[in-house]
Design an enzyme around this catalytic site. Structure first.
Site, mmCIF file in Angstrom:
data_model
loop_
_atom_site.group_PDB
_atom_site.id
_atom_site.type_symbol
_atom_site.label_atom_id
_atom_site.label_comp_id
_atom_site.label_asym_id
_atom_site.label_seq_id
_atom_site.Cartn_x
_atom_site.Cartn_y
_atom_site.Cartn_z
ATOM 1 N N LYS A 112 75.099 40.453 48.555
ATOM 2 C CA LYS A 112 75.738 39.203 48.131
ATOM 3 C C LYS A 112 74.748 38.297 47.411
ATOM 4 C CE LYS A 112 79.778 39.252 50.966
ATOM 5 N NZ LYS A 112 80.073 39.383 52.403
ATOM 6 N N LYS A 218 83.243 52.385 48.255
ATOM 7 C CA LYS A 218 84.355 52.047 49.133
ATOM 8 C C LYS A 218 85.415 51.189 48.429
ATOM 9 C CE LYS A 218 83.390 47.613 51.131
ATOM 10 N NZ LYS A 218 83.738 46.753 52.247
ATOM 11 N N LYS A 221 87.867 44.461 48.063
ATOM 12 C CA LYS A 221 88.524 43.436 47.242
ATOM 13 C C LYS A 221 87.726 43.131 45.988
ATOM 14 C CE LYS A 221 89.933 41.517 51.306
ATOM 15 N NZ LYS A 221 89.420 40.639 52.340
HETATM 16 P P1 ADP Z 1 86.544 43.604 51.612
HETATM 17 O O1 ADP Z 1 85.349 44.497 51.666
HETATM 18 O O2 ADP Z 1 87.656 44.181 50.832
HETATM 19 O O3 ADP Z 1 86.207 42.198 51.225
HETATM 20 P P2 ADP Z 1 86.505 42.637 54.317
HETATM 21 O O4 ADP Z 1 85.021 42.564 54.180
HETATM 22 O O5 ADP Z 1 87.261 41.371 54.433
HETATM 23 O O6 ADP Z 1 87.075 43.503 53.116
HETATM 24 O O7 ADP Z 1 86.813 43.574 55.565
HETATM 25 C C1 ADP Z 1 87.719 43.342 56.620
HETATM 26 C C2 ADP Z 1 87.723 44.538 57.545
HETATM 27 O O8 ADP Z 1 88.148 45.713 56.838
HETATM 28 C C3 ADP Z 1 86.350 44.901 58.123
HETATM 29 O O9 ADP Z 1 86.527 45.364 59.446
HETATM 30 C C4 ADP Z 1 85.876 46.010 57.259
HETATM 31 O O10 ADP Z 1 84.987 46.883 57.922
HETATM 32 C C5 ADP Z 1 87.174 46.728 56.924
HETATM 33 N N1 ADP Z 1 87.076 47.401 55.624
HETATM 34 C C6 ADP Z 1 87.058 46.813 54.403
HETATM 35 N N2 ADP Z 1 86.977 47.736 53.415
HETATM 36 C C7 ADP Z 1 86.948 48.944 54.041
HETATM 37 C C8 ADP Z 1 86.896 50.295 53.584
HETATM 38 N N3 ADP Z 1 86.872 50.592 52.288
HETATM 39 N N4 ADP Z 1 86.873 51.281 54.513
HETATM 40 C C9 ADP Z 1 86.915 50.995 55.844
HETATM 41 N N5 ADP Z 1 86.984 49.752 56.336
HETATM 42 C C10 ADP Z 1 87.003 48.733 55.465
#
Ligand code: ADP
Ligand code: TRP
Length: 354
Positions: A112, A218, A221
Site C-alpha cells: 500500500k 488474486k 477490488k
Molecule cells: P480486497 O482484496 O478485494 O480489497 P478485502 O481486503 O476487503 O478484499 O478482503 C476481505 C476478505 O476477503 C478478507 O478475509 C480476505 O482475506 C478475503 N479475500 C479477498 N480477496 C480474496 C481472494 N482473492 N482470495 C481469497 N480470499 C480473499
C-alpha cells in the site's frame, strides 16, 4: 460455552468471489457452531481515503450482502466498527507495545505504501529505496500513519472481543500472526492472561486464494479483475468468457500455465469434482476447448451467485431491517469491548482515582 469467531471486511466496494470463498462463505458455515461476530471495518477503509458518501453507502451494501449470503441476524452479531468507540481507545493503548519496524515489514503495508507513492511493483525499487521515500517524503505524496498501524487496529478488533477464531483469506494471515504476537507480548509484559491467541479458520486443509480472471494473481477490488456477487447474468458470462487463457496444450500432459490453472482453481471452488476432472483430462489429452470450459465455469458460478444476487436486491432496500441488525449488533459488540477495555486499563494503570 461456544468459542467466539470474529471477522470483518472493509466496506470499500461490492463483494466478489474472493471475498465470498475466502471469507463470507466460511462466515455462513460457522454460524451454527460458534458465537459469531462479523463487522464492517469502516475505520480500516479510511486508510485509503474513500469518498465519504461511498463509504457510508458501502457499509449498507455489504451488510445487505452479508444477509443475502445467508447470515442470520438471530444467530450472528453484525456491527459497524466505528460504532464501538472502545476500539480506537484500545488501538492507542496497544500501539504502545507495537514496533514501527515490525509494522513497516508487513507485506500489505509495503504494497500500500508503494501504491501511495506511485511506485509500480516492477519498478525495481529496492526495499531500502521505498523506505527512504516513505521517511524522506521528498514529494507531496505521503504514506499515512494509519496505513502503518493498520495491523494494530486489526489486532484490536480481534482482541477486544477475545476472539478465538478468525476466518479470513490467505492474504490476511500475516496480520493474524502479528495479532498473536501482540497478544503474547501484552500478556507477558503485564504478567496476565488477558488475550487469547486467535487462529485462522478453514474448512479445508489450506487457506483459500481465489485467482483473478486476468491471468495474474488474486482476485481483488483494486485489481479490477473481479466477479461480483451482484453481477447480473450477462455481465458475469461476459467476464468469464473473456478470461485470459493460452494457446492450448500441443502435446499430451503439458504443464499447465498460470492463467489456465487459475480457471481450474475457480472450477475447483465452484463446480462438481467430476466436471473439473473432465476438463483436466481433456487438457491432458489435448482435446480441451477453453470456450467449453469457460461456459461451464460461468454456469457453475451463476448457480452460486444468482440466488445471492436476488436476495441482495430484496434486502438492500430494507432500511428497517438493516438498522435493527446494526443497532443490536453494536450493543452486543460494545458490551464485550467495554469489559475488555476496562481490564486493559486496569492492567496498564490507566484507571480512575474517583
Ligand atoms: P480486497 O482484496 O478485494 O480489497 P478485502 O481486503 O476487503 O478484499 O478482503 C476481505 C476478505 O476477503 C478478507 O478475509 C480476505 O482475506 C478475503 N479475500 C479477498 N480477496 C480474496 C481472494 N482473492 N482470495 C481469497 N480470499 C480473499
Ligand atoms: N484487514 C482485513 C481485510 O483487509 C479486514 C479486517 C479488519 C479484519 N479487521 C479485522 C478481518 C479483524 C478479520 C478480523 O480484509
Amino acid at each position: 460455552m461456544k468459542e467466539t469467531v470474529l471477522s470483518g471486511i472493509r466496506p470499500t466496494g461490492n463483494l466478489h468471489l474472493g471475498n465470498y470463498f475466502g471469507a463470507l462463505s466460511k462466515f455462513v458455515r460457522m454460524q451454527d457452531d460458534y458465537n459469531c461476530m462479523y463487522f464492517l471495518a469502516d475505520l480500516h477503509a479510511l486508510t485509503t481515503h474513500p469518498d465519504p458518501k461511498m463509504l457510508h453507502q458501502n457499509v449498507k451494501n455489504i451488510l445487505a450482502e452479508y444477509l443475502a449470503a445467508g447470515l442470520d441476524p438471530d444467530k450472528v452479531t453484525m456491527f459497524v466498527q466505528s460504532d464501538v468507540p472502545e476500539i480506537p481507545e484500545l488501538y492507542l493503548l496497544l500501539n504502545m507495545h507495537v514496533g514501527i519496524g515490525e509494522l513497516m515489514r508487513t507485506a500489505s503495508f509495503k504494497d500500500k505504501a508503494r501504491k501511495a507513492l506511485g511506485i509500480n511493483k516492477n519498478d525495481n525499487e529496492s526495499e531500502e529505496d521505498i523506505e527512504k521515500q516513505i521517511i524522506g517524503n521528498e514529494t507531496n505524496k505521503r504514506v499515512n500513519a494509519g496505513l502503518l498501524t493498520y495491523p494494530t487496529l486489526m489486532a484490536v478488533d480481534i482482541l477486544i472481543q477475545k476472539a478465538h477464531k478468525v476466518p479470513v483469506g490467505k492474504d490476511q494471515e500475516q496480520h493474524l500472526e502479528l495479532t498473536r504476537r501482540f497478544a503474547r507480548r501484552f500478556n507477558s509484559f503485564y504478567g496476565v492472561d488477558l488475550f487469547p491467541e486467535p487462529e485462522n479458520f478453514n474448512f479445508t486443509s489450506h487457506s483459500v486464494k481465489v485467482p483473478g480472471l486476468d491471468g495474474s494473481g488474486k482476485m481483488g477490488k483494486s485489481e479490477g479483475n473481479c466477479i461480483y456477487l451482484i453481477d447480473d447474468e450477462k455481465t458475469l458470462r461476459k467476464k468469464v468468457m473473456r478470461a485470459v487463457t493460452d494457446e492450448g496444450p500441443k502435446v499430451p500432459n503439458s504443464p499447465v500455465s498460470v492463467p489456465v490453472q487459475n480457471l481450474f482453481d475457480l472450477m475447483e471452488l465452484t463446480s462438481a469434482p467430476d466436471t473439473l476432472q473432465h476438463f483436466k483430462d481433456a487438457y491432458a489429452d489435448c482435446s480441451i476447448r477453453y470456450g467449453d470450459l469457460k461456459k461451464q465455469l460461468a454456469e457453475d458460478i451463476l448457480k452460486i451467485t444468482l440466488p445471492i444476487r436476488e436476495r441482495i436486491m430484496e434486502v438492500r432496500n430494507d432500511d428497517a431491517l438493516m438498522g435493527r441488525v446494526l443497532k443490536e449488533g453494536a450493543e452486543k459488540a460494545r458490551a464485550n469491548a467495554v469489559k475488555t477495555l476496562a481490564e486493559v486499563r486496569e492492567v496498564m494503570g490507566i484507571h480512575k482515582f474517583y
